[in-house]
Design a protein around this motif. Structure first.
Motif, PDB file in Angstrom:
ATOM      1  N   LEU A   1       0.702  -1.113   0.055  1.00 17.84           N
ATOM      2  CA  LEU A   1      -0.454   0.346   0.251  1.00 17.84           C
ATOM      3  C   LEU A   1       0.312   1.163  -0.271  1.00 17.84           C
ATOM      4  O   LEU A   1       1.638   1.035   0.421  1.00 17.84           O
ATOM      5  N   GLN A   2       0.352   2.049  -0.757  1.00 14.21           N
ATOM      6  CA  GLN A   2       1.731   3.261  -1.042  1.00 14.21           C
ATOM      7  C   GLN A   2       0.569   4.658  -0.868  1.00 14.21           C
ATOM      8  O   GLN A   2      -0.977   4.450  -1.350  1.00 14.21           O
ATOM      9  N   ILE A   3       0.691   5.492   0.329  1.00 20.40           N
ATOM     10  CA  ILE A   3       0.356   6.777   0.963  1.00 20.40           C
ATOM     11  C   ILE A   3       0.971   7.878  -0.034  1.00 20.40           C
ATOM     12  O   ILE A   3       1.929   7.922   0.674  1.00 20.40           O
ATOM     13  N   GLU A   4       0.531   9.182  -0.330  1.00 20.92           N
ATOM     14  CA  GLU A   4       1.428   9.721  -0.575  1.00 20.92           C
ATOM     15  C   GLU A   4       0.609  11.447  -0.919  1.00 20.92           C
ATOM     16  O   GLU A   4      -0.442  11.347  -1.252  1.00 20.92           O
ATOM     17  N   THR A   5       1.155  11.752   0.088  1.00 20.17           N
ATOM     18  CA  THR A   5       0.577  13.685  -0.100  1.00 20.17           C
ATOM     19  C   THR A   5      -0.122  13.973  -0.953  1.00 20.17           C
ATOM     20  O   THR A   5       0.558  14.288  -2.045  1.00 20.17           O
ATOM     21  N   ASP A   6      -1.242  14.508  -1.758  1.00 22.43           N
ATOM     22  CA  ASP A   6      -1.926  15.328  -2.362  1.00 22.43           C
ATOM     23  C   ASP A   6      -1.163  16.534  -2.552  1.00 22.43           C
ATOM     24  O   ASP A   6      -1.149  17.650  -2.179  1.00 22.43           O
ATOM     25  N   PRO A   7      -0.242  16.610  -3.808  1.00 27.60           N
ATOM     26  CA  PRO A   7       0.571  17.874  -4.225  1.00 27.60           C
ATOM     27  C   PRO A   7      -0.573  18.895  -5.116  1.00 27.60           C
ATOM     28  O   PRO A   7      -0.203  20.104  -4.671  1.00 27.60           O
ATOM     29  N   LYS A   8      -2.128  18.835  -5.189  1.00 23.77           N
ATOM     30  CA  LYS A   8      -3.022  19.592  -6.034  1.00 23.77           C
ATOM     31  C   LYS A   8      -4.104  20.261  -4.564  1.00 23.77           C
ATOM     32  O   LYS A   8      -4.295  20.817  -4.314  1.00 23.77           O
ATOM     33  N   ALA A   9      -3.233  19.492  -3.491  1.00 19.54           N
ATOM     34  CA  ALA A   9      -4.008  19.967  -1.694  1.00 19.54           C
ATOM     35  C   ALA A   9      -3.933  21.482  -2.002  1.00 19.54           C
ATOM     36  O   ALA A   9      -3.038  22.356  -2.062  1.00 19.54           O
ATOM     37  N   ARG A  10      -5.120  21.937  -1.135  1.00 23.32           N
ATOM     38  CA  ARG A  10      -5.112  23.247  -0.399  1.00 23.32           C
ATOM     39  C   ARG A  10      -3.776  23.944  -0.252  1.00 23.32           C
ATOM     40  O   ARG A  10      -3.553  22.992   1.158  1.00 23.32           O
ATOM     41  N   LEU A  11      -3.190  25.054  -0.732  1.00 26.03           N
ATOM     42  CA  LEU A  11      -2.039  25.270   0.475  1.00 26.03           C
ATOM     43  C   LEU A  11      -2.087  25.405   1.500  1.00 26.03           C
ATOM     44  O   LEU A  11      -1.237  25.544   2.701  1.00 26.03           O
ATOM     45  N   TYR A  12      -2.942  25.714   2.192  1.00 30.40           N
ATOM     46  CA  TYR A  12      -3.318  26.064   3.931  1.00 30.40           C
ATOM     47  C   TYR A  12      -3.488  24.587   5.155  1.00 30.40           C
ATOM     48  O   TYR A  12      -2.583  24.045   5.585  1.00 30.40           O
ATOM     49  N   ILE A  13      -3.109  23.412   3.750  1.00 21.86           N
ATOM     50  CA  ILE A  13      -3.178  21.660   4.272  1.00 21.86           C
ATOM     51  C   ILE A  13      -1.693  20.931   3.394  1.00 21.86           C
ATOM     52  O   ILE A  13      -1.323  20.802   4.236  1.00 21.86           O
ATOM     53  N   ARG A  14      -1.943  21.192   2.661  1.00 20.04           N
ATOM     54  CA  ARG A  14      -0.613  21.431   1.832  1.00 20.04           C
ATOM     55  C   ARG A  14       0.760  21.245   2.808  1.00 20.04           C
ATOM     56  O   ARG A  14       1.671  20.746   2.737  1.00 20.04           O
ATOM     57  N   LYS A  15       1.333  22.078   2.928  1.00 21.70           N
ATOM     58  CA  LYS A  15       1.993  23.195   3.692  1.00 21.70           C
ATOM     59  C   LYS A  15       2.213  21.999   4.912  1.00 21.70           C
ATOM     60  O   LYS A  15       3.485  22.359   5.839  1.00 21.70           O
ATOM     61  N   LYS A  16       1.463  21.222   5.415  1.00 22.24           N
ATOM     62  CA  LYS A  16       1.331  20.405   6.523  1.00 22.24           C
ATOM     63  C   LYS A  16       1.955  19.105   6.366  1.00 22.24           C
ATOM     64  O   LYS A  16       1.688  18.004   7.449  1.00 22.24           O
ATOM     65  N   ALA A  17       1.834  18.804   5.041  1.00 23.00           N
ATOM     66  CA  ALA A  17       2.162  17.563   4.185  1.00 23.00           C
ATOM     67  C   ALA A  17       2.989  16.828   5.127  1.00 23.00           C
ATOM     68  O   ALA A  17       3.169  15.306   4.860  1.00 23.00           O
ATOM     69  N   PHE A  18       4.133  17.318   5.364  1.00 21.74           N
ATOM     70  CA  PHE A  18       5.572  16.622   5.624  1.00 21.74           C
ATOM     71  C   PHE A  18       5.165  15.949   6.685  1.00 21.74           C
ATOM     72  O   PHE A  18       5.607  15.333   7.574  1.00 21.74           O
ATOM     73  N   LEU A  19       3.944  16.386   8.132  1.00 15.73           N
ATOM     74  CA  LEU A  19       3.736  15.836   9.317  1.00 15.73           C
ATOM     75  C   LEU A  19       3.140  14.509   9.443  1.00 15.73           C
ATOM     76  O   LEU A  19       3.187  14.062  10.203  1.00 15.73           O
ATOM     77  N   LEU A  20       2.814  14.224   7.729  1.00 17.28           N
ATOM     78  CA  LEU A  20       1.905  13.020   7.549  1.00 17.28           C
ATOM     79  C   LEU A  20       2.634  11.487   8.031  1.00 17.28           C
ATOM     80  O   LEU A  20       2.639  10.785   8.721  1.00 17.28           O
ATOM     81  N   GLY A  21       4.101  11.925   7.626  1.00 15.37           N
ATOM     82  CA  GLY A  21       5.147  10.880   8.415  1.00 15.37           C
ATOM     83  C   GLY A  21       5.519  10.613   9.534  1.00 15.37           C
ATOM     84  O   GLY A  21       5.499   8.984   9.591  1.00 15.37           O
ATOM     85  N   LEU A  22       5.294  11.425  10.700  1.00 14.13           N
ATOM     86  CA  LEU A  22       5.204  11.783  11.722  1.00 14.13           C
ATOM     87  C   LEU A  22       4.073  10.593  12.403  1.00 14.13           C
ATOM     88  O   LEU A  22       4.520   9.899  12.592  1.00 14.13           O
ATOM     89  N   GLN A  23       3.121  10.820  12.092  1.00 12.90           N
ATOM     90  CA  GLN A  23       1.710  10.479  11.977  1.00 12.90           C
ATOM     91  C   GLN A  23       2.368   8.227  11.987  1.00 12.90           C
ATOM     92  O   GLN A  23       1.819   7.604  12.867  1.00 12.90           O
ATOM     93  N   ALA A  24       2.392   8.592  10.834  1.00 11.80           N
ATOM     94  CA  ALA A  24       2.892   6.864  10.012  1.00 11.80           C
ATOM     95  C   ALA A  24       3.740   6.371  11.541  1.00 11.80           C
ATOM     96  O   ALA A  24       3.074   4.619  12.048  1.00 11.80           O
ATOM     97  N   LYS A  25       4.587   6.882  11.874  1.00 11.61           N
ATOM     98  CA  LYS A  25       6.067   6.663  12.795  1.00 11.61           C
ATOM     99  C   LYS A  25       4.632   6.646  13.779  1.00 11.61           C
ATOM    100  O   LYS A  25       5.198   4.774  14.517  1.00 11.61           O
ATOM    101  N   SER A  26       4.650   6.632  14.557  1.00  5.35           N
ATOM    102  CA  SER A  26       3.119   6.863  15.443  1.00  5.35           C
ATOM    103  C   SER A  26       2.521   5.282  15.691  1.00  5.35           C
ATOM    104  O   SER A  26       2.376   4.396  16.582  1.00  5.35           O
ATOM    105  N   ARG A  27       2.061   4.955  14.073  1.00  2.62           N
ATOM    106  CA  ARG A  27       0.818   4.168  13.912  1.00  2.62           C
ATOM    107  C   ARG A  27       1.613   3.463  13.891  1.00  2.62           C
ATOM    108  O   ARG A  27       0.979   2.153  14.858  1.00  2.62           O
ATOM    109  N   TYR A  28       2.742   2.509  13.874  1.00  2.00           N
ATOM    110  CA  TYR A  28       3.637   1.727  13.204  1.00  2.00           C
ATOM    111  C   TYR A  28       4.394   1.581  14.587  1.00  2.00           C
ATOM    112  O   TYR A  28       5.644   0.232  14.649  1.00  2.00           O
ATOM    113  N   GLY A  29       4.402   2.578  15.673  1.00  6.08           N
ATOM    114  CA  GLY A  29       5.784   2.438  16.502  1.00  6.08           C
ATOM    115  C   GLY A  29       6.454   3.032  16.950  1.00  6.08           C
ATOM    116  O   GLY A  29       7.500   3.305  15.631  1.00  6.08           O
ATOM    117  N   SER A  30       6.718   4.503  17.547  1.00  7.57           N
ATOM    118  CA  SER A  30       7.678   5.252  17.162  1.00  7.57           C
ATOM    119  C   SER A  30       9.024   4.746  17.509  1.00  7.57           C
ATOM    120  O   SER A  30      10.561   5.177  17.376  1.00  7.57           O
TER     121      SER A  30
END
Length: 215
Positions: free
Chosen positions: A121-150
């Protein structure tokens, strides 16, 4: 790292995703027993994939080739290993904000092997998202790491290429890997501005790969 305030939609998504993880992974263990995304779990048979709740199926290698659903996975071209990549989204009736993972607009790809089982399964942040959400896209990686154990992640940080600049005082080019419960995880996060980008443009993304670990 500078502390960032999460928009409400991101905070709500983070709590929802982590709640599932905490419910399925006992504290203090390095096992993961839950689903990887909604009702999708690595290793399950394609025939067990639920059609309800998903839309916009098409082949990642041939976007013009649309599919009626998971059951048509064989219609997508196979790569050298026999794996087929299927893009899909969430049905608006089940996700009014669109295809979101932990509050981030996302592009989703499911990999099915030649035996008819979910191989990745591949999950990528959408580069076409609105700017105010897209500017936080790098934070999804932290959430993924927490989900599978920090713990247990092996991370490397890339160096800036010529002319690259930080964004908001942050320069990030990170790749982290971990193996857990038959899964080989890769989380890549990028946040920087290339020399050809203006003040309103920058690289801000997370790419998550959840693949079947090799024996």
């Amino acid at each position: 790292m500078r502390r960032l305030k999460l928009p409400g939609v991101l905070a709500a998504g983070l709590m929802a995703w982590l709640a599932v993880a905490l419910a399925s992974s006992p504290a203090g263990t390095e096992e993961f027993g839950g689903n990887d995304l909604r009702d999708i779990r690595l290793g399950m048979a394609a025939a067990e994939l639920v059609e309800t709740g998903y839309v916009d199926f098409y082949c990642a290698a041939d976007p013009k080739r649309t599919l009626a659903g998971w059951k048509s996975w064989r219609d997508c071209p196979a790569d050298a290993s026999g794996t087929r990549a299927i893009r899909f989204g969430y049905d608006p009736s089940t996700s009014r904000d669109g295809t979101m993972v932990a509050g981030h607009p996302a592009i989703l790809t499911l990999l099915i092997d030649d035996t008819g089982h979910v191989a990745g399964l591949q999950i990528e942040t959408d580069p076409k998202a609105r700017l105010y959400i897209r500017k936080k896209a790098f934070l999804l990686g932290l959430q993924a790491k927490s989900r599978y154990g920090s713990d247990g992640w092996a991370c490397t940080e890339g160096q800036p290429d010529a002319g690259d600049q930080p964004v908001g005082g942050i320069y990030l080019k990170e790749r982290c890997t971990k193996t857990i419960s038959g899964r080989s995880l890769i989380v890549e996060r990028n946040l920087f501005r290339r020399p050809d980008q203006d003040i309103k443009s920058f690289v801000d993304e997370t790419r998550i790969s959840i693949l079947r670990a090799r024996d």
